[in-house]
Write a protein that holds these residues in place. Structure first.
Motif, PDB file in Angstrom:
ATOM      1  N   GLU A  70      -4.045   6.527  10.236  1.00 19.22           N
ATOM      2  CA  GLU A  70      -2.946   5.596  10.494  1.00 19.22           C
ATOM      3  C   GLU A  70      -3.433   4.151  10.411  1.00 19.22           C
ATOM      4  N   LYS A  71      -4.665   3.894  10.875  1.00 15.45           N
ATOM      5  CA  LYS A  71      -5.215   2.532  10.759  1.00 15.45           C
ATOM      6  C   LYS A  71      -5.343   2.130   9.286  1.00 15.45           C
ATOM      7  N   VAL A  72      -5.819   3.062   8.457  1.00 13.59           N
ATOM      8  CA  VAL A  72      -5.957   2.782   7.025  1.00 13.59           C
ATOM      9  C   VAL A  72      -4.582   2.573   6.399  1.00 13.59           C
ATOM     10  N   ARG A  73      -3.625   3.394   6.764  1.00 12.53           N
ATOM     11  CA  ARG A  73      -2.259   3.241   6.239  1.00 12.53           C
ATOM     12  C   ARG A  73      -1.730   1.842   6.509  1.00 12.53           C
ATOM     13  N   ARG A  74      -1.904   1.404   7.747  1.00 13.23           N
ATOM     14  CA  ARG A  74      -1.433   0.068   8.120  1.00 13.23           C
ATOM     15  C   ARG A  74      -2.212  -1.018   7.381  1.00 13.23           C
ATOM     16  N   PHE A  75      -3.513  -0.808   7.223  1.00 15.99           N
ATOM     17  CA  PHE A  75      -4.397  -1.798   6.611  1.00 15.99           C
ATOM     18  C   PHE A  75      -3.974  -2.132   5.185  1.00 15.99           C
ATOM     19  N   ILE A  76      -3.539  -1.100   4.427  1.00 12.73           N
ATOM     20  CA  ILE A  76      -3.123  -1.345   3.034  1.00 12.73           C
ATOM     21  C   ILE A  76      -1.601  -1.299   2.882  1.00 12.73           C
ATOM     22  N   ASN A  77      -0.890  -1.141   3.998  1.00 11.57           N
ATOM     23  CA  ASN A  77       0.577  -1.125   4.025  1.00 11.57           C
ATOM     24  C   ASN A  77       1.177  -0.001   3.182  1.00 11.57           C
ATOM     25  N   ALA A  78       0.584   1.180   3.263  1.00 13.08           N
ATOM     26  CA  ALA A  78       1.201   2.354   2.631  1.00 13.08           C
ATOM     27  C   ALA A  78       2.447   2.747   3.419  1.00 13.08           C
ATOM     28  N   ALA A  79       3.355   3.447   2.763  1.00 10.72           N
ATOM     29  CA  ALA A  79       4.624   3.805   3.392  1.00 10.72           C
ATOM     30  C   ALA A  79       4.463   4.921   4.411  1.00 10.72           C
ATOM     31  N   VAL A 208      -0.332  -2.305  -0.915  1.00 11.60           N
ATOM     32  CA  VAL A 208      -0.016  -1.436  -2.047  1.00 11.60           C
ATOM     33  C   VAL A 208       1.459  -1.477  -2.412  1.00 11.60           C
ATOM     34  N   ARG A 209       2.305  -1.726  -1.432  1.00 14.02           N
ATOM     35  CA  ARG A 209       3.743  -1.781  -1.753  1.00 14.02           C
ATOM     36  C   ARG A 209       4.096  -3.087  -2.460  1.00 14.02           C
ATOM     37  N   ASP A 210       3.424  -4.154  -2.091  1.00 17.60           N
ATOM     38  CA  ASP A 210       3.649  -5.418  -2.785  1.00 17.60           C
ATOM     39  C   ASP A 210       3.095  -5.358  -4.201  1.00 17.60           C
ATOM     40  N   LEU A 211       1.888  -4.803  -4.362  1.00 20.70           N
ATOM     41  CA  LEU A 211       1.292  -4.673  -5.697  1.00 20.70           C
ATOM     42  C   LEU A 211       2.058  -3.677  -6.557  1.00 20.70           C
ATOM     43  N   ASP A 212       2.653  -2.663  -5.914  1.00 20.30           N
ATOM     44  CA  ASP A 212       3.385  -1.585  -6.584  1.00 20.30           C
ATOM     45  C   ASP A 212       2.481  -0.769  -7.501  1.00 20.30           C
ATOM     46  N   CYS A 213       1.193  -0.630  -7.120  1.00 16.61           N
ATOM     47  CA  CYS A 213       0.321   0.279  -7.871  1.00 16.61           C
ATOM     48  C   CYS A 213       0.684   1.716  -7.502  1.00 16.61           C
ATOM     49  N   ASP A 214       0.409   2.636  -8.402  1.00 12.60           N
ATOM     50  CA  ASP A 214       0.734   4.042  -8.158  1.00 12.60           C
ATOM     51  C   ASP A 214      -0.389   4.762  -7.431  1.00 12.60           C
ATOM     52  N   PHE A 215      -1.634   4.373  -7.732  1.00 11.18           N
ATOM     53  CA  PHE A 215      -2.801   4.922  -7.057  1.00 11.18           C
ATOM     54  C   PHE A 215      -3.766   3.780  -6.750  1.00 11.18           C
TER      55      PHE A 215
END
Length: 406
Positions: A70-79, A208-215
Motif C-alpha cells: 500500500e505504501k508503494v501504491r501511494r508512492f507512485i499513485n497507482a489506482a 503513474v496515472r498522470d504519466l498514463d504509462c501502461d507498465f
C-alpha cells in the motif's frame, strides 16, 4: 557532506585512508538506519511466512508485507494495490511484461520501439520477443545530446507499433525522457507504453496515472531499499489479461490433478515464498523518501548534477555525455587518453567510489563512439563538497597519467 548523510551508517568510514565519498548510487543506493532496522526487526521479531498462517507471527508478517504494498501504491499513485506486483527487481519486472504480455500477443508485422540508450534489461527482452514472434524491433533516433525529439518519435511510431519500451531516465546520460507525451503518441495507435523507472522512481515524483504509462518497472535497492525486491506496476485491466510468470505455491486458487486456477491480482504473479523482509524494507525506504519529500530529492539531485557538469567544463580534456541541462543526478564522462577503469582506480585510492565500464548499455557506448565511460551518480547523502573531492581526484588522475604518458 549532506546533512542526510548521518542517516547512512556505511558512509561513516574511511576507504584507503580517506573519508568515503560514495558516487555510485545509480548502481545501488546506500541504506538509511530506518531501512536496516526494519529488515532487522522483521527477522528478530516477526519472522514468518505470509498469507498462509493464522498464528500471530504470520499475521504480523502479512500485515508488514501487504502494508508495504500500500505504501508503494501511494508512492507512485497507482489506482489499486492490485496493480503493485512484487518482483526481484527491474529486470524481472521487464521480463514478466515481455513473457506474459508481449509474447502471447505480438505477431509478424507488429513493431516494438525502444531507444538505443536502453539498459540491457530493457533491450534484450524485446530482442527475444521479436525473435520469438516475428515482430520487428525498431529504435527511436536520439539527438546528439542524447535527448528525444518528439516529432521524430511521432514519425517512428506507426499503426503497427504495439509496444514502446523506454527508460524514464537514462542510467548513462541522465536524460529525462518525455513519458507523458510518449504515452499520448503510443495510445493514439492503441499500443502500450512500458517504462523502466529504475533511475526515476528513486529520484523524482513519479505518478503513474498522470504519466498514463501502461507498465512501470523499478527496483528497491536503487531507492534506499534492500536488494532482491522490486515492483512491476501494470494497469489492472492489462494484468488481468496476463498469465502468471511462475507457477507453484502462493499464486494458486484451486488445484486439481489436471487443471488449476490462479489467485486474484496481484498474487497470481507472486509464486513461492516472497522476499518478505525485502518488501518490509522497501516500505521503510518509501517512508524515508516521503519524510524528505520527492520534490526535495529531485531538486537536490538536479542541483548536484548541474554543479558537477559546471565543474567538469573547467577541466581540459574531459568530455561529459548527455544533456547539459535538465538532467537528473548523474554525470558520465571520460578523460582524454585515460581509460575509465584507470580513472576509477585512482579515484578509489582517494576514497571516492565511481562506476566505470559500459553500464549495461553497450549499444549506447557504440552510439557515443566509446568503449566505456566513468560515471558519478548522486543521492540525498551527497553534497557539493563530495563533488569538490571528485574534482580534486580527477585532477590527480590527469597529473598522474600525464606524467606516465608524457
Amino acid at each position: 557532506m549532506s546533512h542526510y548523510a548521518k542517516d547512512f551508517p556505511i558512509l561513516n568510514q574511511e576507504v584507503n585512508g580517506n573519508p568515503l565519498v560514495y558516487l555510485d548510487s545509480a548502481a545501488t543506493s546506500q541504506k538509511p538506519f530506518q531501512v536496516i532496522e526494519a529488515v532487522e526487526s522483521y527477522y528478530k521479531e516477526i519472522n514468518s511466512n505470509v498469507h498462509r498462517g493464522v498464528h500471530t507471527l504470520g499475521t504480523k508478517a502479512t500485515d508488514g508485507y501487504e502494508g508495504a504494498r500500500e505504501k508503494v501504491r501511494r508512492f507512485i499513485n497507482a489506482a489499486s494495490v492490485k496493480e503493485i506486483v512484487y518482483t526481484r527487481g527491474t529486470t524481472t519486472a521487464l521480463n514478466i511484461i515481455a513473457s506474459s504480455y508481449a509474447r502471447p500477443r505480438l505477431k509478424e508485422g507488429d513493431e516494438i520501439v525502444i531507444s538505443p540508450s536502453e539498459h540491457h534489461s530493457n533491450l534484450i527482452p524485446w530482442q527475444q520477443v521479436a525473435r520469438a514472434t516475428g515482430a520487428q524491433l525498431k529504435y527511436f533516433p536520439l539527438e546528439p545530446d542524447g535527448t528525444l525529439d518528439l516529432k521524430k518519435a511521432e514519425e517512428t511510431i506507426t499503426e503497427r507499433t504495439k509496444l514502446v519500451a523506454i527508460a524514464h531516465v537514462s542510467n548513462v546520460l541522465g536524460t529525462i525522457f518525455p513519458i507523458k507525451e510518449l504515452a499520448r503518441l503510443v495510445h493514439r495507435h492503441q499500443g502500450v507504453l512500458v517504462v523502466d523507472g529504475a533511475q526515476s522512481v528513486p529520484h523524482m515524483k513519479v505518478d503513474v496515472r498522470d504519466l498514463d504509462c501502461d507498465f512501470l518497472a523499478f527496483s528497491g535497492h536503487k531507492m534506499m531499499g534492500p536488494t532482491g525486491i522490486g515492483v512491476l506496476y501494470g494497469k489492472e485491466s492489462l494484468l488481468e489479461e496476463m498469465e502468471p510468470f511462475e507457477f507453484g505455491g502462493e499464486m494458486i486458487d484451486h488445484v486439481d490433478l489436471y487443471e488449476s486456477t490462479w489467485k486474484e491480482l496481484p498474487w497470481k504473479f507472486e509464486g513461492g515464498t516472497p522476499n518478505i523482509a525485502g518488501a518490509i524494507g522497501l516500505g521503510a525506504a518509501v517512508d524515508y523518501l516521503e519524510s524528505v519529500g520527492m520534490d526535495e530529492v529531485d531538486a537536490h539531485d538536479r542541483r548536484l548534477a548541474a554543479y558537477a557538469v559546471e565543474k567538469m567544463k573547467e577541466v581540459e580534456g574531459l568530455t561529459v555525455y548527455g544533456p547539459t541541462t535538465d538532467r537528473t543526478g548523474l554525470v558520465t564522462f571520460n578523460i582524454e587518453g585515460v581509460h575509465p577503469h584507470d580513472v576509477a582506480t585512482v579515484l578509489d585510492a582517494e576514497g571516492i567510489a565511481v562506476r566505470a565500464g559500459h553500464h549495461c548499455c553497450q549499444p549506447l557506448m557504440r552510439w557515443l563512439g566509446v568503449s566505456a565511460t566513468a560515471r558519478a551518480s548522486f543521492h540525498l547523502y551527497n553534497s557539493e563538497a563530495d563533488i569538490d573531492r571528485l574534482m580534486k581526484g580527477l585532477q590527480k588522475t590527469k597529473e598522474y597519467f600525464g606524467n606516465v604518458l608524457g
